[in-house]
Design a protein around this motif. Structure first.
Motif, PDB file in Angstrom:
ATOM      1  N   LEU A  67       0.848  -1.186   0.000  1.00 59.35           N
ATOM      2  CA  LEU A  67       0.000   0.000   0.000  1.00 59.35           C
ATOM      3  C   LEU A  67       0.881   1.232   0.000  1.00 59.35           C
ATOM      4  O   LEU A  67       2.058   1.180   0.380  1.00 59.35           O
ATOM      5  N   LEU A  68       0.323   2.360  -0.393  1.00 57.89           N
ATOM      6  CA  LEU A  68       1.037   3.629  -0.343  1.00 57.89           C
ATOM      7  C   LEU A  68       0.264   4.578   0.560  1.00 57.89           C
ATOM      8  O   LEU A  68      -0.938   4.808   0.353  1.00 57.89           O
ATOM      9  N   VAL A  69       0.951   5.116   1.573  1.00 57.97           N
ATOM     10  CA  VAL A  69       0.341   6.068   2.497  1.00 57.97           C
ATOM     11  C   VAL A  69       0.597   7.475   1.968  1.00 57.97           C
ATOM     12  O   VAL A  69       1.743   7.904   1.835  1.00 57.97           O
ATOM     13  N   LEU A  70      -0.479   8.181   1.681  1.00 57.40           N
ATOM     14  CA  LEU A  70      -0.420   9.544   1.173  1.00 57.40           C
ATOM     15  C   LEU A  70      -0.806  10.521   2.284  1.00 57.40           C
ATOM     16  O   LEU A  70      -1.266  10.104   3.351  1.00 57.40           O
ATOM     17  N   ARG A  74      -4.245   8.846   3.762  1.00 59.82           N
ATOM     18  CA  ARG A  74      -4.994   8.219   2.690  1.00 59.82           C
ATOM     19  C   ARG A  74      -4.194   7.037   2.165  1.00 59.82           C
ATOM     20  O   ARG A  74      -2.992   7.151   1.942  1.00 59.82           O
ATOM     21  N   LEU A  75      -4.844   5.905   1.982  1.00 59.67           N
ATOM     22  CA  LEU A  75      -4.182   4.696   1.521  1.00 59.67           C
ATOM     23  C   LEU A  75      -4.581   4.391   0.089  1.00 59.67           C
ATOM     24  O   LEU A  75      -5.758   4.442  -0.273  1.00 59.67           O
ATOM     25  N   SER A  76      -3.582   4.073  -0.731  1.00 59.43           N
ATOM     26  CA  SER A  76      -3.814   3.632  -2.094  1.00 59.43           C
ATOM     27  C   SER A  76      -3.244   2.224  -2.243  1.00 59.43           C
ATOM     28  O   SER A  76      -2.127   1.957  -1.811  1.00 59.43           O
ATOM     29  N   CYS A  77      -4.018   1.333  -2.837  1.00 58.08           N
ATOM     30  CA  CYS A  77      -3.617  -0.067  -2.973  1.00 58.08           C
ATOM     31  C   CYS A  77      -3.062  -0.325  -4.369  1.00 58.08           C
ATOM     32  O   CYS A  77      -3.518   0.259  -5.349  1.00 58.08           O
ATOM     33  N   VAL A 411       4.689   7.071   1.651  1.00 62.55           N
ATOM     34  CA  VAL A 411       5.390   6.010   2.381  1.00 62.55           C
ATOM     35  C   VAL A 411       4.807   4.667   1.986  1.00 62.55           C
ATOM     36  O   VAL A 411       3.581   4.472   2.040  1.00 62.55           O
ATOM     37  N   TRP A 412       5.654   3.730   1.583  1.00 59.87           N
ATOM     38  CA  TRP A 412       5.195   2.379   1.286  1.00 59.87           C
ATOM     39  C   TRP A 412       4.857   1.645   2.580  1.00 59.87           C
ATOM     40  O   TRP A 412       5.533   1.810   3.593  1.00 59.87           O
TER      41      TRP A 412
END
Length: 417
Positions: A67-70, A74-77, A411-412
């Motif tokens: 996942l990427l923490v923005l 906010r999380l993007s998968c 952040v990964w």
């Protein structure tokens, strides 16, 4: 098609329509789960009803895609096509998802964050400096458990109340001076953990800054161990734990240092400094106005150096990527060039860099490196193919614009499940 969770109160029976879905054979549900590499989709399946939740936990699944923490938590998968989905903002404790929270590290499902303190200039009262030296915390993105770390505040020398230790650089030149209770401005660019807070061990937290500062903290300590006059240049740097040592790469010189860690009455301390690699890391063809950046990542038990060479600082600059594994059988360490990851992928970012077995997931392409912007390389938003050396853009619309990465570094995150 997204699955909706039936709304049930305590003691309620499943509605008739939902009960039909609940009767799906657990083995069929296991097949469905194996086609869902995204953690959010797996969570949706588990939330349908108690029977689905119980059946899902009985199946051994491959680890979910990163996942990427923005900003604003906010999380993007990553989906099965290895592209980022639209971000979702999680309902998190207010202090960890605040607008001024800056995420600087991760370990498994944990994120390291600090809040921002603004120092105004005297002219007009506008924001002149931004120091991320407010509250410091660890937060689990899924359990929402928060661990408060000592505050990263600024202080100054107190005459007669600071200590100094001098250590020679083994295999290198010069000494390293460690001063405690010295003047420092703590605005970390990267924070790494030696283990997960869930592990039950006395994990260590290390933070680096864009100056000659290194901060160490271990569970049980009431304050950070601040080391000033550490030979960290003002260029790109990276830190990583590996086999009990803390490694630091310096891009301006460049060189790789290893810090041996011990404990005393005050907590974690550095007892030895080694220069690990004496081989030149800059190509002879590199122009004078070029630069070098490096991230360290563990892959199948090996510590890798992922190097990027930039021929200039302009927008149309050229980037070359090379990957080396450290050879610990020699002293100083040797370098072995890596040409593929045997189907794995590498994810590089400010807060965390890690390898991932992408080949376990159907449709996921391996031997790729995913770069997202970080403090020292705001232009890095591309995917590099180790097999043929090609590059392609990576989800540029979701990532912060160049020039704003210091406030919004993604952040990964690598949850185990």
């Amino acid at each position: 098609m997204p699955l909706k969770k039936p709304r049930l109160d305590a003691g309620d029976e499943l509605p008739a329509a939902a009960s039909l879905w609940a009767d799906i054979h657990p083995d069929i549900l296991g097949v469905v789960l194996r086609f869902l590499p995204c953690l959010a989709n797996r969570a949706s399946v588990r939330s349908v009803c108690p029977r689905w939740r119980a059946a899902a936990h009985n199946h051994a699944l491959h680890p979910p895609l990163p996942l990427l923490v923005l900003p604003k938590f906010r999380l993007s998968c990553l989906n099965s096509d290895m592209e980022l989905t639209a971000p979702r903002r999680l309902l998190m404790p207010r202090e960890v998802a605040a607008d001024d929270a800056h995420y600087v590290g991760s370990y498994d499902g944990w994120v390291v964050g600090v809040t921002q303190i603004k120092v105004c200039s005297e002219l007009g009262g506008r924001d002149y400096f931004k120091y991320f030296d407010g509250e410091c915390f660890l937060v689990n993105a899924f359990s929402q458990r928060v661990v408060c770390l000592p505050r990263l505040c600024r202080t100054s020398y107190i005459y007669g109340h600071f200590s100094c230790k001098i250590l020679p650089v083994i295999n290198g030149s010069g000494d390293v001076h460690f001063k405690i209770n010295g003047t420092y401005t703590l605005s970390p660019h990267k924070v790494v953990l030696s283990a997960s807070p869930d592990s039950g061990s006395k994990y260590i937290v290390a933070a680096s800054y864009a100056s000659t500062n290194l901060a160490l903290w271990q569970s049980g300590m009431t304050s950070w161990h601040i080391c000033t006059d550490v030979p960290i240049d003002d260029g790109p740097n990276d830190i990583a734990f590996y086999q009990g040592k803390l490694y630091m790469f310096q891009g301006f010189i460049p060189r790789l240092l290893a810090f041996v860690l011990d404990e005393d009455d005050c907590g974690i301390v550095i007892s030895r400094v080694e220069q690990c690699v004496t081989e030149p890391l800059l190509p002879l063809s590199m122009e004078e106005d070029g630069s070098l950046n490096c991230n360290m990542v563990v892959w199948r038990g090996n510590l890798l150096l992922v190097l990027r060479y930039y021929d200039s600082y302009f927008d149309d600059h050229k980037i070359e990527v090379e990957v080396f594994a450290l050879d610990f059988s020699t002293n100083p360490y040797g370098l072995t060039r890596i040409h593929n990851f045997d189907g794995d992928c590498i994810f590089i970012g400010s807060g965390s860099s890690k390898s991932f077995p992408a080949g376990l997931h159907d449709g996921a392409e391996g031997d790729l490196i995913y770069f997202v912007p970080e403090y020292w390389s705001p232009c890095d938003r591309f995917v590099y193919n180790m097999r043929d050396g090609t590059m392609r853009p990576f989800s540029a619309k979701l990532l912060p614009l160049e020039g704003h990465v210091d406030d919004n570094s993604p952040v990964w995150l690598f949850p185990s499940e």
